[in-house]
Design a protein around this motif. Structure first.
Motif, PDB file in Angstrom:
ATOM      1  N   GLY A  55       0.815  -1.206   0.000  1.00 35.94           N
ATOM      2  CA  GLY A  55       0.000   0.000   0.000  1.00 35.94           C
ATOM      3  C   GLY A  55       0.849   1.256   0.000  1.00 35.94           C
ATOM      4  N   ALA A  56       1.918   1.255   0.810  1.00 35.15           N
ATOM      5  CA  ALA A  56       2.815   2.420   0.864  1.00 35.15           C
ATOM      6  C   ALA A  56       3.517   2.637  -0.469  1.00 35.15           C
ATOM      7  CB  ALA A  56       3.833   2.227   1.979  1.00 35.15           C
ATOM      8  N   VAL A  57       4.044   1.554  -1.050  1.00 36.99           N
ATOM      9  CA  VAL A  57       4.736   1.656  -2.344  1.00 36.99           C
ATOM     10  C   VAL A  57       3.773   2.114  -3.434  1.00 36.99           C
ATOM     11  CG1 VAL A  57       5.876   0.308  -4.160  1.00 36.99           C
ATOM     12  CG2 VAL A  57       6.503  -0.041  -1.768  1.00 36.99           C
ATOM     13  N   THR A  58       2.558   1.608  -3.407  1.00 35.42           N
ATOM     14  CA  THR A  58       1.556   2.000  -4.402  1.00 35.42           C
ATOM     15  C   THR A  58       1.262   3.492  -4.327  1.00 35.42           C
ATOM     16  OG1 THR A  58       0.531  -0.191  -4.329  1.00 35.42           O
ATOM     17  CG2 THR A  58      -0.797   1.608  -5.203  1.00 35.42           C
ATOM     18  N   GLY A  59       1.101   4.000  -3.105  1.00 36.38           N
ATOM     19  CA  GLY A  59       0.828   5.424  -2.938  1.00 36.38           C
ATOM     20  C   GLY A  59       1.956   6.295  -3.451  1.00 36.38           C
ATOM     21  N   VAL A  60       3.191   5.971  -3.075  1.00 37.27           N
ATOM     22  CA  VAL A  60       4.346   6.770  -3.483  1.00 37.27           C
ATOM     23  C   VAL A  60       4.582   6.674  -4.995  1.00 37.27           C
ATOM     24  CG1 VAL A  60       6.856   7.007  -3.257  1.00 37.27           C
ATOM     25  CG2 VAL A  60       5.447   6.619  -1.224  1.00 37.27           C
ATOM     26  N   ALA A  61       4.574   5.447  -5.515  1.00 38.94           N
ATOM     27  CA  ALA A  61       4.801   5.269  -6.959  1.00 38.94           C
ATOM     28  C   ALA A  61       3.690   5.923  -7.778  1.00 38.94           C
ATOM     29  CB  ALA A  61       4.890   3.781  -7.289  1.00 38.94           C
ATOM     30  N   GLY A  62       2.449   5.804  -7.298  1.00 37.92           N
ATOM     31  CA  GLY A  62       1.333   6.432  -8.000  1.00 37.92           C
ATOM     32  C   GLY A  62       1.466   7.943  -8.062  1.00 37.92           C
ATOM     33  N   MET A  63       1.966   8.538  -6.985  1.00 38.65           N
ATOM     34  CA  MET A  63       2.170   9.989  -6.975  1.00 38.65           C
ATOM     35  C   MET A  63       3.219  10.414  -8.002  1.00 38.65           C
ATOM     36  SD  MET A  63       0.316  11.900  -5.076  1.00 38.65           S
ATOM     37  CE  MET A  63       1.389  13.338  -5.018  1.00 38.65           C
ATOM     38  N   TYR A  64       4.327   9.701  -8.054  1.00 33.61           N
ATOM     39  CA  TYR A  64       5.380  10.040  -9.019  1.00 33.61           C
ATOM     40  C   TYR A  64       4.905   9.830 -10.453  1.00 33.61           C
ATOM     41  CZ  TYR A  64       9.274  11.081  -5.892  1.00 33.61           C
ATOM     42  OH  TYR A  64      10.114  11.685  -4.984  1.00 33.61           O
ATOM     43  N   LEU A  65       4.178   8.755 -10.687  1.00 34.38           N
ATOM     44  CA  LEU A  65       3.669   8.495 -12.036  1.00 34.38           C
ATOM     45  C   LEU A  65       2.662   9.568 -12.458  1.00 34.38           C
ATOM     46  CD1 LEU A  65       3.228   4.610 -11.919  1.00 34.38           C
ATOM     47  CD2 LEU A  65       4.910   5.907 -13.247  1.00 34.38           C
ATOM     48  N   SER A  66       1.832  10.016 -11.520  1.00 36.79           N
ATOM     49  CA  SER A  66       0.872  11.070 -11.851  1.00 36.79           C
ATOM     50  C   SER A  66       1.581  12.369 -12.198  1.00 36.79           C
ATOM     51  CB  SER A  66      -0.092  11.296 -10.679  1.00 36.79           C
ATOM     52  OG  SER A  66       0.569  11.900  -9.579  1.00 36.79           O
ATOM     53  N   TYR A  67       2.725  12.625 -11.540  1.00 40.17           N
ATOM     54  CA  TYR A  67       3.509  13.828 -11.837  1.00 40.17           C
ATOM     55  C   TYR A  67       4.168  13.702 -13.215  1.00 40.17           C
ATOM     56  CZ  TYR A  67       7.177  17.372 -11.480  1.00 40.17           C
ATOM     57  OH  TYR A  67       8.006  18.446 -11.719  1.00 40.17           O
TER      58      TYR A  67
END
Length: 321
Positions: A229-241
């Motif tokens: 869950g933590a990795v998904t949140g962080v990676a998702g934020m970078y991908l959205s950027y």
């Protein structure tokens, strides 16, 4: 490393990244209990009830979190009460109670002509608009949930797999269920501004189901799901950027991608285990397939807890939805 450090120059991204990290960990942790209790639909339902509560709260000049929290907790209590006798299944109760509360919010918005509050962030998420107050709420909910899960680990585990036996052994399952409902409601409310009402269910379920693909041990499943869950949140934020896409949707899609990868890994692993093995007994040679046996290990005792997907076992068999 430059592409990792560049977004951190912006305060809104730092706030969003911290919120995504905490919400991802929170949903990953509590999502394990959600899927093993067969409550996958409840996250989706309670988020709709919380939306209705947020609308009512704004109408009565209450705080967003106060209105959403009160209505979400009321929905959880009503669902528990309706399903207590066993005559009405939980999915039916969730559909009736939470949809009615969501409809109440929609009616208020449609009737109040001077209603100028924008609820798009609550519906679809607005992680880049996270404020210091939101971070404080998310942090408090995350810390409280982790603390409660730690101290109630054994009662939660026992009541998740065999509620009847837990009651016989003196565990106050009603209190445990009430605390779990409260923690789940708070987790959903804390996540609303991050991923939105429409995608909270996926944020709760995806990390836990992905972790379930990777391990049969309950304690490891909790750790894996929280980390995923933590990795998904962080990676998702970078991908959205990087792709200039909606942050909440990107987080959910990345979680779905991780699930697909875990499912593929599990499929390959099971095919290897099902391969025919040749045995030799003296001059006699024969072969037969080896079928994997799934047992979820109970970290509390030396005994093992039956796997949730095994049919025909009585008591506490929580099925994955």
């Amino acid at each position: 490393m430059e592409f990792l450090l560049e977004p951190l120059e912006y305060e809104f991204f730092r706030h969003g990244l911290l919120a995504a990290l905490m919400v991802g960990s929170l949903c990953g942790l509590i999502g394990v209990y959600v899927i093993l209790r067969g409550m996958s639909y409840v996250g989706h339902g309670l988020s709709h009830a919380a939306f209705g509560g947020a609308v009512v709260g704004f109408t009565l000049n209450f705080n967003f979190y106060a209105g959403a929290g009160a209505m979400g907790l009321l929905a959880a209590l009503l669902i528990n009460r309706i399903t207590k006798t066993g005559k009405i299944k939980s999915d039916a109760a969730i559909g009736i109670v939470t949809t009615a509360m969501f409809a109440l919010g929609v009616i208020i918005i449609s009737q109040a002509r001077n209603f100028n509050q924008n609820f798009e962030a609550a519906l679809f998420g607005n992680i880049l608009g996270i404020t210091d107050k939101d971070l404080l709420v998310i942090g408090l909910v995350t810390a409280s949930t982790i603390t409660m899960m730690f101290f109630l680990y054994r009662p939660m585990l026992f009541s998740t797999f065999d509620n009847e036996a837990a009651r016989v052994f003196g565990i106050r399952t009603g209190i445990v269920q009430l605390i779990f409902s409260l923690l789940l409601t708070l987790s959903i409310i804390a996540s609303m501004n991050v991923v939105g009402v429409t995608m909270i269910a996926a944020t709760l379920i995806a990390p836990a189901v992905t972790a379930r693909m990777l391990t049969d041990c309950f304690s490891r499943m909790l750790i894996y799901s929280t980390a995923i869950g933590a990795v998904t949140g962080v990676a998702g934020m970078y991908l959205s950027y990087i792709f200039n896409a909606a942050s909440g949707a990107t987080i959910v899609l990345f979680g779905a991608l991780l699930f697909c990868m875990a499912a593929f890994y599990k499929l390959v692993q099971e095919k290897r285990m099902l391969q025919t093995t040749v045995h030799r007994h003296g001059n006699l040679v024969h072969s037969h397939p080896h079928d994997p046996v799934h047992v979820m290990q109970d970290p509390v005792q030396d005994n093992s807890v039956p796997h949730p997907e095994q049919a025909g076992q009585k008591g506490g068999q929580a099925r994955l939805n």
